[in-house]
Design a protein around this motif. Structure first.
Motif, PDB file in Angstrom:
ATOM      1  N   UNK A 119      11.071   1.982  -7.741  1.00 41.88           N
ATOM      2  CA  UNK A 119      11.190   2.720  -6.495  1.00 41.88           C
ATOM      3  C   UNK A 119      11.020   4.325  -6.744  1.00 41.88           C
ATOM      4  N   UNK A 120      11.340   4.962  -7.585  1.00 41.01           N
ATOM      5  CA  UNK A 120      10.913   6.123  -8.094  1.00 41.01           C
ATOM      6  C   UNK A 120       9.293   6.399  -8.535  1.00 41.01           C
ATOM      7  N   UNK A 121       8.777   5.305  -9.040  1.00 38.72           N
ATOM      8  CA  UNK A 121       7.343   5.479  -9.305  1.00 38.72           C
ATOM      9  C   UNK A 121       6.502   5.214  -7.964  1.00 38.72           C
ATOM     10  N   UNK A 122       7.100   4.526  -7.019  1.00 35.61           N
ATOM     11  CA  UNK A 122       6.415   4.523  -5.912  1.00 35.61           C
ATOM     12  C   UNK A 122       6.442   5.616  -5.105  1.00 35.61           C
ATOM     13  N   UNK A 123       7.734   6.250  -5.023  1.00 33.56           N
ATOM     14  CA  UNK A 123       7.963   7.684  -4.503  1.00 33.56           C
ATOM     15  C   UNK A 123       7.087   8.775  -4.922  1.00 33.56           C
ATOM     16  N   UNK A 124       7.013   8.796  -6.343  1.00 31.25           N
ATOM     17  CA  UNK A 124       6.200   9.921  -6.873  1.00 31.25           C
ATOM     18  C   UNK A 124       4.919   9.627  -6.776  1.00 31.25           C
ATOM     19  N   UNK A 135       0.811  -1.194   0.129  1.00 34.79           N
ATOM     20  CA  UNK A 135       0.047   0.051   0.120  1.00 34.79           C
ATOM     21  C   UNK A 135       0.819   1.298  -0.003  1.00 34.79           C
ATOM     22  N   UNK A 136       0.416   2.088  -0.894  1.00 33.19           N
ATOM     23  CA  UNK A 136       1.523   3.408  -0.850  1.00 33.19           C
ATOM     24  C   UNK A 136       0.472   4.467  -0.447  1.00 33.19           C
ATOM     25  N   UNK A 137       0.951   5.203   0.648  1.00 29.92           N
ATOM     26  CA  UNK A 137       0.199   6.070   1.172  1.00 29.92           C
ATOM     27  C   UNK A 137       0.659   7.620   0.782  1.00 29.92           C
ATOM     28  N   UNK A 138      -0.242   8.650   0.822  1.00 30.09           N
ATOM     29  CA  UNK A 138       0.351   9.997   0.230  1.00 30.09           C
ATOM     30  C   UNK A 138       1.328  10.208   1.263  1.00 30.09           C
ATOM     31  N   UNK A 139       2.237  11.143   0.917  1.00 29.08           N
ATOM     32  CA  UNK A 139       3.411  11.647   1.353  1.00 29.08           C
ATOM     33  C   UNK A 139       3.178  12.656   2.406  1.00 29.08           C
ATOM     34  N   UNK A 186      -0.068  -1.208  -4.770  1.00 25.58           N
ATOM     35  CA  UNK A 186       0.875  -0.935  -5.685  1.00 25.58           C
ATOM     36  C   UNK A 186       1.281  -2.459  -6.008  1.00 25.58           C
ATOM     37  N   UNK A 187       1.174  -2.851  -7.326  1.00 27.29           N
ATOM     38  CA  UNK A 187       1.472  -4.465  -7.583  1.00 27.29           C
ATOM     39  C   UNK A 187       2.537  -4.461  -8.381  1.00 27.29           C
ATOM     40  N   UNK A 201      -6.304   1.305  -7.718  1.00 29.47           N
ATOM     41  CA  UNK A 201      -4.933   0.320  -7.577  1.00 29.47           C
ATOM     42  C   UNK A 201      -4.376   0.485  -8.730  1.00 29.47           C
ATOM     43  N   UNK A 202      -3.139   0.094  -8.575  1.00 33.44           N
ATOM     44  CA  UNK A 202      -2.093   0.322  -9.712  1.00 33.44           C
ATOM     45  C   UNK A 202      -1.113  -0.958  -9.732  1.00 33.44           C
ATOM     46  N   UNK A 203      -0.758  -1.252 -11.049  1.00 29.15           N
ATOM     47  CA  UNK A 203       0.171  -2.372 -11.285  1.00 29.15           C
ATOM     48  C   UNK A 203       1.244  -1.819 -12.433  1.00 29.15           C
ATOM     49  N   UNK A 204       2.416  -2.410 -11.840  1.00 24.62           N
ATOM     50  CA  UNK A 204       3.487  -2.224 -13.087  1.00 24.62           C
ATOM     51  C   UNK A 204       4.017  -3.599 -13.356  1.00 24.62           C
ATOM     52  N   UNK A 205       3.971  -4.025 -14.605  1.00 21.84           N
ATOM     53  CA  UNK A 205       4.214  -5.281 -14.966  1.00 21.84           C
ATOM     54  C   UNK A 205       5.561  -5.224 -15.876  1.00 21.84           C
ATOM     55  N   UNK A 206       6.594  -5.805 -15.440  1.00 27.78           N
ATOM     56  CA  UNK A 206       7.781  -5.616 -16.117  1.00 27.78           C
ATOM     57  C   UNK A 206       8.221  -7.051 -17.226  1.00 27.78           C
TER      58      UNK A 206
END
Length: 233
Positions: A78-83, A32-36, A114-115, A155-160
Motif C-alpha cells: 500500500x505504501x509503495x502504491x501511495x509513494x 492503474x496508479x495515477x499521479x497524486x 501496478x501489478x 509499468x511496474x510489478x511487485x512480486x512477493x
C-alpha cells in the motif's frame, strides 16, 4: 534485461538445490496508479525530441531483488502504491501515453500499471546458480509497452515470494527515456520510502525538444520495417 540482487544465498541454508525450470506465478491484482497531483493543462502535450525519435522501439526492463526482512511490513505494498503516486507527479510523462500521430505524450494522468504477483517458489530458489534465469522475465511487467496499442510509457510489478523476499520489476518505454531516466525514477521512489531522509529531488528536465526539435522521423529500424527508404541526411 537487467537484474540486481543482494548476496543473500550464502547466509541462508537451502534445503532444495534441484534445478528450477518452471515457476507458477499468480497475478493477484492489476491497477492503474495515477499521479497524486494532476498534470497542469500547460504541460498536457509533452513533445519528444529529435534524439527521442531515433530511439529504437523497445522497452528497458529492470528487476531489483530484496531479501526477506525481519521487520516485515504488512502495509508495504500500500505504501509503495501511495509513494508511486507522488513520484509520478514529478515525472509526469511516465504516467501517460505516446501519440504517434502527433509525436507527443498525452499527459492526461492515465496512470502506470501496478501489478501484484506471488510465485510458488522462494527468492533463494530463484537465484541459485542452477536455476533457469529466464524465469526472471516473469518478474517484469508482462505488457509489451512499446508495441501496446495504448503506448504506455511505464509499468511496474511487485512480486512477493513465499519466504518474504520481494522483487520489484520495472519496464519503461525507450521512447521518452533511457537507463538514466529509469534510475532517476527508482531513486525518487526509493527516496520517498525513507521518511527520515533529507534528500531532495533534483527532477528531470523535460525540455530537450526545445533544443532538439522533432523532425517526424521514424525510430531506428522503423524505415526497413515499413518498407520505407531511410531519409537522406
Amino acid at each position: 534485461m537487467s537484474y540486481i540482487h543482494t548476496p543473500i544465498i550464502s547466509s541462508m541454508k537451502l534445503h532444495r538445490v534441484n534445478t528450477i525450470t518452471a515457476m507458477k506465478l499468480e497475478i493477484q491484482s492489476r491497477k492503474l496508479i495515477k499521479p497524486s497531483v494532476s498534470t497542469p493543462l500547460t504541460l498536457r502535450h509533452y513533445k519528444i525530441s529529435l534524439i527521442d525519435e531515433f530511439a529504437p522501439t523497445m522497452n528497458l526492463p529492470l528487476v531489483l531483488f530484496f531479501p526477506p526482512s525481519l521487520d516485515n511490513n504488512p502495509t508495504l505494498i500500500v505504501q509503495l502504491e501511495e509513494l508511486l503516486k507522488k513520484t509520478l507527479t514529478n515525472l509526469y510523462p511516465l504516467a501517460d501515453r505516446y501519440m504517434e500521430d502527433t509525436h507527443t505524450v498525452d499527459c492526461n494522468n492515465q496512470g502506470v500499471e501496478f501489478i501484484q504477483a506471488r510465485p510458488d517458489i522462494t527468492i533463494q530458489e530463484l537465484l541459485i546458480k542452477k536455476t533457469n534465469l529466464h524465469l526472471v522475465n516473469e518478474l517484469i511487467p508482462s505488457k509489451l509497452l512499446a508495441s501496446d496499442l495504448n503506448n504506455a510509457m511505464l509499468a511496474t510489478q511487485v512480486t512477493t515470494f513465499q519466504c518474504g523476499g520481494l522483487a520489484l520489476g520495472v519496464s519503461s518505454a525507450h521512447r521518452i527515456g533511457d537507463v538514466s531516466t529509469m534510475i532517476t525514477f527508482l531513486n525518487q521512489w526509493a527516496t520517498l520510502t525513507r521518511k527520515d531522509t533529507k534528500l531532495g529531488f533534483g527532477g528531470i528536465d523535460f525540455t530537450s525538444s526545445s533544443m532538439f526539435p522533432a523532425q517526424g522521423l521514424l525510430p531506428l529500424g522503423g524505415w526497413e520495417g515499413r518498407g520505407i527508404p531511410p531519409p537522406q541526411m
